[in-house]
Scaffold this active site. Structure first.
Site, short mmCIF file in Angstrom:
data_model
loop_
_atom_site.label_atom_id
_atom_site.label_comp_id
_atom_site.label_asym_id
_atom_site.label_seq_id
_atom_site.Cartn_x
_atom_site.Cartn_y
_atom_site.Cartn_z
NE ARG A 123 2.96 1.14 -4.36
CZ ARG A 123 2.00 1.82 -3.73
NH1 ARG A 123 1.90 3.12 -3.87
NH2 ARG A 123 1.13 1.18 -2.98
CD GLU A 144 -2.19 -4.24 -2.66
OE1 GLU A 144 -3.26 -4.86 -2.62
OE2 GLU A 144 -2.07 -3.06 -2.28
CG ASN A 146 -0.94 -1.26 -5.63
OD1 ASN A 146 -1.97 -1.42 -4.99
ND2 ASN A 146 0.26 -1.52 -5.12
CB SER A 151 -0.65 7.71 -3.98
OG SER A 151 -0.77 6.85 -2.87
CE LYS A 337 -5.69 -6.91 -2.82
NZ LYS A 337 -5.83 -5.72 -3.69
CE LYS A 393 -3.46 -9.02 0.63
NZ LYS A 393 -2.46 -8.62 -0.38
CD GLU A 397 -6.01 -2.15 -5.53
OE1 GLU A 397 -5.05 -1.76 -4.84
OE2 GLU A 397 -6.00 -3.24 -6.14
N GLY A 398 -6.65 0.07 -1.43
CA GLY A 398 -6.66 1.14 -0.44
C GLY A 398 -6.45 0.69 0.98
NE ARG A 480 3.29 1.89 1.23
CZ ARG A 480 2.30 1.33 0.55
NH1 ARG A 480 1.10 1.84 0.61
NH2 ARG A 480 2.52 0.25 -0.18
#
Lengths: 510, 510
Positions: A123, A144, A146, A151, A337, A393, A397-398, A480
């Site tokens: 993603r 970024e 993923n 999810s 990253k 960064k 992740e997350g 989002r």
């Protein structure tokens, strides 16, 4: 609909709100509420009542980019020496990535993966950046990429359906609900008078179909077919005791309903306890009764998924097996990253993709720089002088780990030239998206205000090794949305909500 | 799986239980939990983990009976003198039915209904009676015929899908979940060895398709089309503040998605406040902006839906309008217990249906008798002597009002020959169904034990007056299961659960 700090109804018509919540309840757009009423209580997943306006050319661009990033990830993952060179800088400062690299090296030392076929469910996350010059048109910049445990794909398909439903059901109705929808569309630049005449679905047709609910199960099913044993199952690697798994369960149900493929769910610790690796690399669980064809990671992407050696041993066991991994350790590392930052350097994307493909990919790259000893001194100095123009960064992740503003400045000030840990960080140009009005709905309550949105675009890829692309597809989107000024963005926590794009080429420029 | 008074897991495999609950969450099989967490918290609707075995001939019989009961209801509703004669006995003892009769008479006095077209969504409820002689085969007996507000139709379609899913997903799996399902099937007389070879869906194919989710919206859409104004809406009459409306919302969403028909939801009091009856009988709401094509009652079936005159005035206003009612006042009255009892008398069904149709309908009639002054003396005496063989029913929908055993005896003893109120009661042969093992799931917890089940069968009918049948269809089923010995049976309260039939002709006789 005005912002209201008290979280009131803000003039949102009750009928519209209740209809939207009812639609969620009847269509599975839910999440588990882990409260004292027990684990089987749920509520609707926080959603935006109305969609996010995206320029048509940006939407089309994401569909072109998805397969290019898929190919890029596959080629990076199979270039061990390059990965090793790129990641050597982060080993000192990042234990987690170091462990992943160690597994990669172990597999290489054992003669390479026993299973050359790898499944990616990637993603790529973007924001629509508005250049400060006020002249250049807004364009997508990549936040970024993923490559593990992306999810909300399935839930995003439901959110798109919700928006299509609301816009077609109420868009041309002479009610206050209808007026609220038309007002919103107008406020984000959609011309409702021409678009409602476009087709049977009215305004709803401006929400593009989101194929995640067919494309993601299809990718897992293709991998399962590739493994070649109909009775073998797909193993979902999940967090221990995970209950809020509606998104995962949707994928599981669709995999059975449309492909007849079974799923078992286990944590890494459970896999270590009961997974057995045969001499030929076959992985079985349940006392040898169940063979694993495909391993799909929905856990294992962050340090706190590894409670001790057992989880790392499980990860290595999975990697050693002939099961097809989604992702393989190589795909996982390709999503770090550091790799993203190095790719932004001259000639690096071009190492893996052709000239025109590289140019297309580069068009969405933000400014990305190395920091710490031997880092990019000019960019570091500029970031110290203008900390609000950057984000710092770590290899995580997350979300929730990035440094902004004063924190960023003091981190760079303190160890810019000497701190080895800083090598594992990446300095990134901050993206400034234009705000749009939004109504966020959380547990049946509305909050209206100016919001910013992030667009995630899924790609599925089944790589057979040696450049063989068994599957390479655009697989849908995720939007989002969060209120302007909110740094955190978790959907499950209600800081952010799911939305979908409204792509209204007929309207005024947004 | 043994009964456990503590409500424990009873050996039900955890994976099977969690999978079933997850399926519910992803497919809308939910109900609102009205607790202090807010009105937008929900949980799965209580369901039976495994289906209820029904003989194939009984299942086929219900599909034949549904359209016959539809026709019967329509013909009764249009025979004013007969209805008046039949119901005169209950007027003294039952205020609620008296009000309904008064509305019926008012309409008649005004020259009859302005809208001859009526929509029925009927549900005939049966139990599989096992005769005490031990020789006669088990057969269906009708418990009651519901002509208003029959609920759980849409949720039953989901329950059938859940069972099809569980049986096909796990039925032939060598896991403990698979074993539990095969053990259950065997215990209710299904031969799993032959049936799993029957088709791709395995055991799941033994759960018949339940067409409620298409048939019920279709009936409402046909009525809407019959009214003839595409922009007019369907009015759902609901209880004030009703929140646990997932079943109704499913119907509403399907009506829009598949027929493009809009729904508005209002309580009787809201209709009285904002509904305006035009000179030509046109009913509008929302200041005249919205015209009502079809009125669908999901409230108004019981006295506690009428808080005062406003609700009764609303009911009369609806009845006077040209909107198509589901049900009309005549359909509502045709569903009273008294009508059911009188129909059981010689020659009464035959007044409305032909000989062979009447015979088919009579085959499912239980013994039904009048009580009170001029009641059936022989039956009354037998009921006093053997109270456990009977149930005494007032003119009430919604359950919980029936008298059994000692209560029944003392009611008949006290006023058998003199109590005018008793005339409004009906004495009915008690049905003794064979028990079957069941696992009831409520808020994620299992309770296993011996259960009894009631089968509801939907029929949709659009009557044009003068015998014109514009639509007359079997419309699906509902199974409610409760533990043996439980008198109450509410699904929302968890005393009963939704189930579906497994029709296994290949197995041993059940």
């Amino acid at each position: 609909m005005m912002a209201s700090p008290s979280g009131g109804e803000d003039g949102v018509p009750r009928a519209l709100l209740e209809h939207a919540v009812a639609w969620s309840a009847t269509n599975g757009l839910g999440m588990v509420v882990n409260d004292d009423k027990g684990l089987f209580t749920s509520t609707h997943l926080p959603f935006s009542l109305l969609p996010y306006a995206l320029p048509a050319d940006s939407y089309e661009q994401t569909k072109v980019l998805a397969p290019l990033f898929n190919t890029l990830v596959d080629r990076i993952s199979r270039d061990g020496p390059w990965l090793k060179e790129v990641l050597k800088d982060v080993l000192a400062g990042d234990d987690f990535t170091s462990e992943l690299v160690r597994i990669h090296e172990t597999i290489e030392a054992e003669g390479g993966p026993r299973q050359p076929v790898c499944l990616a469910i990637n993603r790529s996350d973007y924001m629509l950046h508005v250049p400060e010059d006020g002249v250049t048109a807004p364009h997508l910049l990549q936040v970024e990429l993923n490559t593990i445990a992306s999810s909300f794909g399935c839930m995003s398909a439901l959110t798109a359906r919700l928006h299509r439903h609301l816009l077609s059901r109420f868009g041309d109705e002479p009610s206050s609900a209808g007026k609220a929808i038309r007002d919103h569309a107008a406020s984000v630049g959609i011309d409702t008078t021409t678009t409602t005449a476009a087709g049977d679905g009215g305004l709803g047709e401006l929400i593009p179909q989101n194929p995640t609910l067919t494309a993601l199960p299809k990718a897992l099913a293709e991998a399962h077919k590739c493994y070649g044993k109909p009775d073998a199952v797909v193993l979902f690697v999940v967090q221990p005791g995970e209950t809020n798994a509606v998104d995962q369960r949707l994928l599981e149900m669709n995999l059975w309903d449309h492909h007849g493929v079974r799923v078992v769910r286990m944590s890494l610790a459970e896999i270590e306890a009961s997974g057995v690796l045969g001499e030929d690399g076959t992985l079985t669980v349940d006392g040898g009764a169940v063979e694993i064809a495909v391993v799909y990671f929905r856990a294992g992407y962050a340090p706190n998924d590894y409670f001790g050696r057992a989880e790392w041993d499980a990860r290595l066991k999975l990697e050693r097996s002939t099961a097809i991994k989604s992702p393989s350790i190589g795909y996982h590392l390709a999503g770090t990253k550091k790799v993203q930052q190095v790719l932004a350097q001259e000639g690096q994307v071009e190492r893996f993709l052709g000239a025109s493909e590289s140019a297309a990919v580069r068009r969405c790259f933000a400014g990305l720089y190395s920091v710490g000893p031997d880092g990019d001194a000019a960019a570091t100095a500029d970031a110290v002088a203008h900390p609000d123009r950057y984000v710092l960064k770590p290899q995580r992740e997350g979300g929730g780990n990035n440094l902004y503003g004063p924190e960023l400045k003091s981190k760079l000030d303190a160890g810019g030239a000497t701190d080895d840990e800083l090598r594992s960080f990446v300095l990134m140009q901050r993206i400034f998206p234009k705000t749009q009005p939004a109504v966020m709905v959380n547990r049946g309550k509305c909050v209206s205000g100016d919001s910013i949105s992030e667009l995630g675009v899924y790609g599925t890829y089944l790589g057979g090794g040696e450049g063989k692309e068994l599957l390479n597809e655009y697989a849908g989107y995720l939007v989002r949305t969060k209120m302007e000024g909110t740094d955190e963005g978790g959907v499950a926590t209600g800081y952010a909500v799911l939305s979908s794009p409204i792509v209204g080429g007929r309207g005024k420029a947004s």
